[in-house]
Design an enzyme around this catalytic site. Structure first.
Site, PDB file in Angstrom:
ATOM      1  N   HIS A  86      -2.789  28.433 -31.995  1.00  0.00           N
ATOM      2  CA  HIS A  86      -2.774  27.333 -32.876  1.00  0.00           C
ATOM      3  C   HIS A  86      -2.315  26.237 -32.013  1.00  0.00           C
ATOM      4  CE1 HIS A  86      -3.256  25.091 -36.616  1.00  0.00           C
ATOM      5  NE2 HIS A  86      -2.176  24.300 -36.103  1.00  0.00           N
ATOM      6  N   ASP A 165      -1.366  25.536 -49.090  1.00  0.00           N
ATOM      7  CA  ASP A 165      -1.412  24.804 -47.673  1.00  0.00           C
ATOM      8  C   ASP A 165      -3.019  23.962 -47.755  1.00  0.00           C
ATOM      9  OD1 ASP A 165      -0.690  24.064 -45.068  1.00  0.00           O
ATOM     10  OD2 ASP A 165      -2.734  24.841 -44.685  1.00  0.00           O
ATOM     11  N   ARG A 172      -1.938  15.299 -47.145  1.00  0.00           N
ATOM     12  CA  ARG A 172      -1.260  14.787 -46.190  1.00  0.00           C
ATOM     13  C   ARG A 172      -2.083  13.832 -45.358  1.00  0.00           C
ATOM     14  NH1 ARG A 172       0.092  19.603 -43.098  1.00  0.00           N
ATOM     15  NH2 ARG A 172       0.899  18.138 -41.444  1.00  0.00           N
ATOM     16  N   SER A 187       2.934  24.374 -42.814  1.00  0.00           N
ATOM     17  CA  SER A 187       1.540  24.564 -42.873  1.00  0.00           C
ATOM     18  C   SER A 187       1.107  25.512 -41.721  1.00  0.00           C
ATOM     19  CB  SER A 187       0.914  23.030 -42.676  1.00  0.00           C
ATOM     20  OG  SER A 187      -0.620  23.062 -42.512  1.00  0.00           O
ATOM     21  N   LYS A 191      -0.224  29.883 -42.695  1.00  0.00           N
ATOM     22  CA  LYS A 191      -1.357  30.267 -42.533  1.00  0.00           C
ATOM     23  C   LYS A 191      -1.324  31.533 -41.433  1.00  0.00           C
ATOM     24  CE  LYS A 191      -3.521  26.573 -41.463  1.00  0.00           C
ATOM     25  NZ  LYS A 191      -3.533  25.020 -42.082  1.00  0.00           N
TER      26      LYS A 191
END
Length: 428
Positions: A86, A165, A172, A187, A191
């Site tokens: 990520h 989320d 956001r 967040s 996930k």
């Protein structure tokens, strides 16, 4: 039913700098998901969190509460180990596109649940949707089959995975609260933990084009996420990487896909190749695969084969022409010299204003919009030489893009000291 708390009391507690209790956190995340806490109230709480922060206990509890709003996936039935990556988001950050098929070609399955663009940073799904026919939405069964057969999938997180989320992420993006470290960490990790990957490599960006502008903030975010992952039993490591200059030579959806394909073909910009290979090595190591060199799989075409198979499996045509913008404008150098700086944030905002990003949830993006770079810091330029090409379908956007780029670069006599792309490694 009688609710346990009033939303206002939780907002006021965080506004006044107090810690939230476990019960308060569990309730507010669940109640927001159920629609009991209104968007305006969660916006106010998100701003209070941005301004006053959360401690490790609060962040861990918030993350667990987000996971608890949905289902958890399990990849233990796959015949190969899993690893995911990520990125915290940057400008020109197309690394997921060549990375997922590269790691798959080396024997590790990559369940890459990706998102849309957030603020000035591009979204992996938006990029891939510029490929004719490609679809982001897969069922869990389709995802598992593709991972077993091909080893890589890039798709949207299903609605059942951390639904809190999904709502909070969109909120956001439009309320100026993207940069809150507790909200970024929870967040991402809600996930990733719910997704069930065995290993996770985090690419935490630092610099003007990142959400974390300073190395100390990026380090705090990386350490927070590594701790969250490790505590949840996921082997987690983070690289701090430079985002003061855009990655590669493109920022924009189809433009970045084109560049990613160049990397998979054995070419492409050196910085994109370097970071792709560095992250691939981390993912393979975290998944327990030590005897394969990802650089070889990139050079010999195995990664490209995996890319084409992955795109076709999601109904895309990897050989189709990519969309191009109807209008372009060239920005030229004003003098001779060496390009000493090029601000990533300005380029990201320009690409966003040209139509590559969105201003509100659900807005469509232009596949061909974005910014193409013709020089990077350290390159010699001549007066009148193209520095950037702006791409858009809607030429009335050019003016605002030019405004974003005012003062975004400098031309001098001396080349800047080259800065490493990987600044540090945390965890593992």
């Amino acid at each position: 039913m009688t609710e346990k708390f009033a939303p206002t009391e939780i907002i006021v507690a965080k506004r006044d700098g107090h810690e939230l209790t476990d019960d308060q956190i569990d309730w507010v995340v669940d109640a927001y998901t159920r629609g009991v806490v209104a968007s305006e109230q969660m916006s106010a709480l998100a701003m209070a969190i941005l301004l006053n922060g959360m401690n490790r206990r609060e962040i861990a509890r918030w993350t667990a509460a987000m996971i608890a709003t949905g289902e958890r996936m399990d990849f233990s039935s796959l015949s190969r180990p899993t690893a995911d990556k990520h990125s915290t988001g940057g400008v020109g950050d197309k690394i997921t596109l060549p990375l997922a098929p590269l790691v798959a070609a080396c024997g590790v399955a990559v369940p890459q649940l990706s998102g849309r663009g957030l603020g000035h940073t591009g979204g992996t799904l938006d990029k891939l949707e510029s490929i004719p026919g490609w679809r982001a939405a897969l069922s869990n069964d389709e995802m598992m089959t593709q991972l077993e057969d091909l080893g890589a999938v890039i798709c949207a997180a299903g609605s059942g995975l951390a639904p809190a989320d999904k709502k909070l992420y969109a909120l956001r993006d439009i309320t100026g609260t993207v940069e809150a470290i507790p909200l970024i960490a929870s967040s991402i990790m809600s996930k990733k933990i719910a997704e069930g990957t065995g290993a996770l490599v985090l690419d935490v960006k630092v610099g003007s084009g990142a959400f974390m502008k300073t190395e100390s903030d990026a380090r705090e975010l990386a350490e927070t996420m590594v701790a969250l992952g490790t505590d949840a039993g996921v082997k987690t490591v983070a690289l701090l990487t430079d985002m003061s200059v855009p990655l590669g030579l493109t920022a924009g959806n189809a433009l970045e896909v084109r560049e990613s394909v160049e990397v998979l073909a054995g070419g492409g910009p050196a910085d994109v190749v370097e970071l792709t290979v560095a992250l691939a090595r981390e993912m393979l190591q975290a998944a327990g695969v030590h005897d394969v060199d990802p650089a070889e799989a990139l050079a010999d075409g195995r990664a490209m084969d995996a890319w084409k198979a992955m795109i076709r499996a999601q109904d895309g045509d990897p050989d189709a022409a990519l969309p191009t913008a109807r209008e372009t404008e060239v920005v030229t150098a004003g003098s001779d010299g060496v390009l000493t700086s090029l601000d990533a944030y300005a380029v990201g905002v320009a690409a966003w204003r040209l139509g590559a990003g969105r201003s509100r949830p659900g807005e469509s993006v232009q596949a061909g919009a974005g910014v193409e770079l013709h020089a990077k810091p350290g390159d010699t330029v001549r007066a009148g030489q193209p520095l950037l090409t702006l791409h858009t379908d809607t030429p009335e956007r050019f003016g605002r893009a030019h405004e974003a780029l005012e003062g975004a670069w400098a031309i001098g006599d001396t080349a800047p000291q080259p800065s490493p792309i990987v600044l540090d490694r945390i965890g593992g």
